[in-house]
Design a protein around this motif. Structure first.
Motif, PDB file in Angstrom:
ATOM      1  N   PRO A  58      -3.297  -1.796 -13.677  1.00 27.11           N
ATOM      2  CA  PRO A  58      -2.895  -1.809 -12.266  1.00 27.11           C
ATOM      3  C   PRO A  58      -4.084  -1.393 -11.393  1.00 27.11           C
ATOM      4  CG  PRO A  58      -1.250  -0.694 -13.605  1.00 27.11           C
ATOM      5  CD  PRO A  58      -2.470  -0.891 -14.480  1.00 27.11           C
ATOM      6  N   ASP A  59      -4.292  -2.137 -10.320  1.00 25.50           N
ATOM      7  CA  ASP A  59      -5.472  -1.949  -9.486  1.00 25.50           C
ATOM      8  C   ASP A  59      -5.055  -1.483  -8.092  1.00 25.50           C
ATOM      9  OD1 ASP A  59      -8.514  -2.942  -9.451  1.00 25.50           O
ATOM     10  OD2 ASP A  59      -7.631  -3.265  -7.484  1.00 25.50           O
ATOM     11  N   ASP A  60      -5.815  -0.580  -7.515  1.00 26.05           N
ATOM     12  CA  ASP A  60      -5.449  -0.068  -6.191  1.00 26.05           C
ATOM     13  C   ASP A  60      -6.496  -0.376  -5.144  1.00 26.05           C
ATOM     14  OD1 ASP A  60      -2.933   0.934  -5.937  1.00 26.05           O
ATOM     15  OD2 ASP A  60      -3.395   2.861  -6.867  1.00 26.05           O
ATOM     16  N   ARG A  61      -7.300  -1.403  -5.398  1.00 20.18           N
ATOM     17  CA  ARG A  61      -8.440  -1.657  -4.512  1.00 20.18           C
ATOM     18  C   ARG A  61      -8.081  -2.263  -3.157  1.00 20.18           C
ATOM     19  NH1 ARG A  61     -12.774  -2.571  -9.164  1.00 20.18           N
ATOM     20  NH2 ARG A  61     -10.905  -2.660 -10.385  1.00 20.18           N
ATOM     21  N   ALA A 107     -13.988  -7.437 -10.374  1.00 17.12           N
ATOM     22  CA  ALA A 107     -12.843  -7.108 -11.234  1.00 17.12           C
ATOM     23  C   ALA A 107     -12.016  -8.361 -11.523  1.00 17.12           C
ATOM     24  CB  ALA A 107     -11.985  -6.035 -10.568  1.00 17.12           C
ATOM     25  N   VAL A 108     -11.834  -9.202 -10.504  1.00 18.61           N
ATOM     26  CA  VAL A 108     -11.057 -10.432 -10.688  1.00 18.61           C
ATOM     27  C   VAL A 108     -11.806 -11.380 -11.622  1.00 18.61           C
ATOM     28  CG1 VAL A 108     -10.171 -12.498  -9.512  1.00 18.61           C
ATOM     29  CG2 VAL A 108      -9.811 -10.228  -8.515  1.00 18.61           C
ATOM     30  N   LEU A 138       0.834  -1.207   0.000  1.00 17.39           N
ATOM     31  CA  LEU A 138       0.000   0.000   0.000  1.00 17.39           C
ATOM     32  C   LEU A 138       0.874   1.265   0.000  1.00 17.39           C
ATOM     33  CD1 LEU A 138      -2.749  -0.967   2.647  1.00 17.39           C
ATOM     34  CD2 LEU A 138      -2.685  -1.469   0.198  1.00 17.39           C
ATOM     35  N   ARG A 139       2.169   1.082   0.060  1.00 18.55           N
ATOM     36  CA  ARG A 139       3.102   2.211   0.168  1.00 18.55           C
ATOM     37  C   ARG A 139       3.019   3.090  -1.081  1.00 18.55           C
ATOM     38  NH1 ARG A 139       8.745   3.329  -0.255  1.00 18.55           N
ATOM     39  NH2 ARG A 139       9.171   1.544  -1.616  1.00 18.55           N
ATOM     40  N   ARG A 140       3.015   4.416  -0.841  1.00 23.24           N
ATOM     41  CA  ARG A 140       2.839   5.358  -1.966  1.00 23.24           C
ATOM     42  C   ARG A 140       3.911   5.162  -3.048  1.00 23.24           C
ATOM     43  NH1 ARG A 140       3.359  10.471   0.459  1.00 23.24           N
ATOM     44  NH2 ARG A 140       5.540  10.081   0.081  1.00 23.24           N
ATOM     45  N   ASP A 141       5.174   5.059  -2.616  1.00 23.64           N
ATOM     46  CA  ASP A 141       6.264   4.937  -3.593  1.00 23.64           C
ATOM     47  C   ASP A 141       6.717   3.488  -3.751  1.00 23.64           C
ATOM     48  OD1 ASP A 141       6.229   7.684  -4.017  1.00 23.64           O
ATOM     49  OD2 ASP A 141       7.560   8.040  -2.306  1.00 23.64           O
ATOM     50  N   SER A 142       5.780   2.580  -3.647  1.00 21.98           N
ATOM     51  CA  SER A 142       6.078   1.146  -3.703  1.00 21.98           C
ATOM     52  C   SER A 142       6.818   0.741  -4.985  1.00 21.98           C
ATOM     53  CB  SER A 142       4.747   0.386  -3.610  1.00 21.98           C
ATOM     54  OG  SER A 142       4.878  -0.901  -4.144  1.00 21.98           O
ATOM     55  N   TYR A 143       7.913  -0.007  -4.796  1.00 22.78           N
ATOM     56  CA  TYR A 143       8.628  -0.550  -5.954  1.00 22.78           C
ATOM     57  C   TYR A 143       7.737  -1.541  -6.708  1.00 22.78           C
ATOM     58  CZ  TYR A 143      12.824   1.365  -3.759  1.00 22.78           C
ATOM     59  OH  TYR A 143      13.757   2.206  -3.202  1.00 22.78           O
ATOM     60  N   ASN A 144       6.909  -2.250  -5.973  1.00 24.29           N
ATOM     61  CA  ASN A 144       6.045  -3.234  -6.632  1.00 24.29           C
ATOM     62  C   ASN A 144       4.989  -2.560  -7.496  1.00 24.29           C
ATOM     63  OD1 ASN A 144       6.761  -6.142  -5.762  1.00 24.29           O
ATOM     64  ND2 ASN A 144       7.063  -4.857  -3.943  1.00 24.29           N
ATOM     65  N   ARG A 145       4.515  -1.396  -7.044  1.00 25.28           N
ATOM     66  CA  ARG A 145       3.572  -0.656  -7.893  1.00 25.28           C
ATOM     67  C   ARG A 145       4.291  -0.139  -9.134  1.00 25.28           C
ATOM     68  NH1 ARG A 145       1.578   2.543  -4.354  1.00 25.28           N
ATOM     69  NH2 ARG A 145       0.145   0.948  -3.640  1.00 25.28           N
ATOM     70  N   SER A 146       5.544   0.290  -8.944  1.00 28.45           N
ATOM     71  CA  SER A 146       6.331   0.734 -10.105  1.00 28.45           C
ATOM     72  C   SER A 146       6.558  -0.419 -11.074  1.00 28.45           C
ATOM     73  CB  SER A 146       7.689   1.280  -9.634  1.00 28.45           C
ATOM     74  OG  SER A 146       7.496   2.407  -8.821  1.00 28.45           O
ATOM     75  N   LEU A 147       6.780  -1.607 -10.517  1.00 25.62           N
ATOM     76  CA  LEU A 147       6.997  -2.778 -11.367  1.00 25.62           C
ATOM     77  C   LEU A 147       5.736  -3.099 -12.176  1.00 25.62           C
ATOM     78  CD1 LEU A 147       9.014  -5.027 -12.097  1.00 25.62           C
ATOM     79  CD2 LEU A 147       8.187  -6.317 -10.109  1.00 25.62           C
ATOM     80  N   LEU A 148       4.590  -2.965 -11.526  1.00 20.31           N
ATOM     81  CA  LEU A 148       3.321  -3.196 -12.237  1.00 20.31           C
ATOM     82  C   LEU A 148       3.109  -2.150 -13.334  1.00 20.31           C
ATOM     83  CD1 LEU A 148       0.568  -4.109  -9.619  1.00 20.31           C
ATOM     84  CD2 LEU A 148       1.512  -5.562 -11.420  1.00 20.31           C
ATOM     85  N   ARG A 149       3.500  -0.913 -13.020  1.00 19.48           N
ATOM     86  CA  ARG A 149       3.360   0.156 -14.020  1.00 19.48           C
ATOM     87  C   ARG A 149       4.251  -0.143 -15.230  1.00 19.48           C
ATOM     88  NH1 ARG A 149       5.353   4.898 -11.727  1.00 19.48           N
ATOM     89  NH2 ARG A 149       4.132   4.392  -9.906  1.00 19.48           N
TER      90      ARG A 149
END
Ligand code: FNR
Length: 185
Positions: free
Chosen positions: A35-38, A63-64, A10-21
């Motif tokens: 990319p989903d933020d639910r 969604a899933v 859930l971290r704003r600057d998450s590396y995993n979110r960057s990886l998904l992007r």
């Protein structure tokens, strides 16, 4: 081919979110990754709530169910997956007949600041996915270690080798989605 990207952080600057992007930007022809933020809205699982499922859970389930596949990017917390991700999987695994993970193709990737790049977390995630009767992509794997060196300050993927590995994984995932859909009962 619509793929739902789920980030275990859930971290704003998450590396995993960057990886998904990065995955969304590099998706092969015919595949779209959303990319989903639910996960941040999902309450703690409680069997007592199952009779009146919270709206956020219903929304995630829909969604899933609508996605052709899931791409899960997980961090590693204490050699396992974060509680928020396990919590979401627990919700998605129940109740019959709404087990939206059954037969769902899933690709697992992950990034951590450590030297092992989420190996143990991905193992733990695969174990939980096994219980849900989803169908995880067997290989290749993608372990992004020392993630602080793989992304720039804006979260852009700057490691060329990781980008190539991600491309190869997504191509295999597209094939995996096709295979699993063809063999669906
Ligand atoms: C970590 N981190 C971590 N890293 C690792 O490689 N192995 C581990 O067991 C752990 N354990 C752990 C526990 C907890 C509670 C936290 C908060 C962190 C570090 C973690 O991988 C790092 O913070 C990542 O950057 C988290 O992923 P996101 O948020 O950047 O996607």
């Amino acid at each position: 081919m619509n793929v739902l990207g789920i980030c275990g952080s859930l971290r704003r600057d998450s590396y995993n979110r960057s990886l998904l992007r990065a995955a969304a930007e590099r998706a092969p022809a015919g595949m779209t990754i959303h990319p989903d933020d639910r996960l941040s809205a999902i309450p703690l699982f409680n069997e007592d709530l199952e009779h009146d499922t919270p709206a956020a859970v219903r929304d995630l389930r829909r969604a899933v169910a609508a996605a052709d596949g899931l791409l899960i990017a997980t961090p590693e917390y204490n050699q396992s997956i974060p509680g928020v991700l396990k919590n979401a999987i627990d919700w998605l695994s129940r109740p019959a007949p709404e087990e939206v993970l059954v037969g769902k193709p899933v690709a697992v990737i992950g990034a951590s600041g450590g030297r092992w790049g989420t190996r143990l977390a991905q193992n733990a995630l695969r174990q939980a996915l096994f219980a849900t009767e989803s169908v995880p992509l067997p290989s290749p794997a993608l372990f992004v270690r020392e993630a602080q060196n793989a992304f720039d300050a804006d979260g852009g993927l700057i490691d060329i080798a990781i980008g190539q590995s991600l491309d190869a994984l997504l191509v295999e995932f597209a094939r995996w989605i096709e295979i699993t859909h063809r063999h669906r009962p």
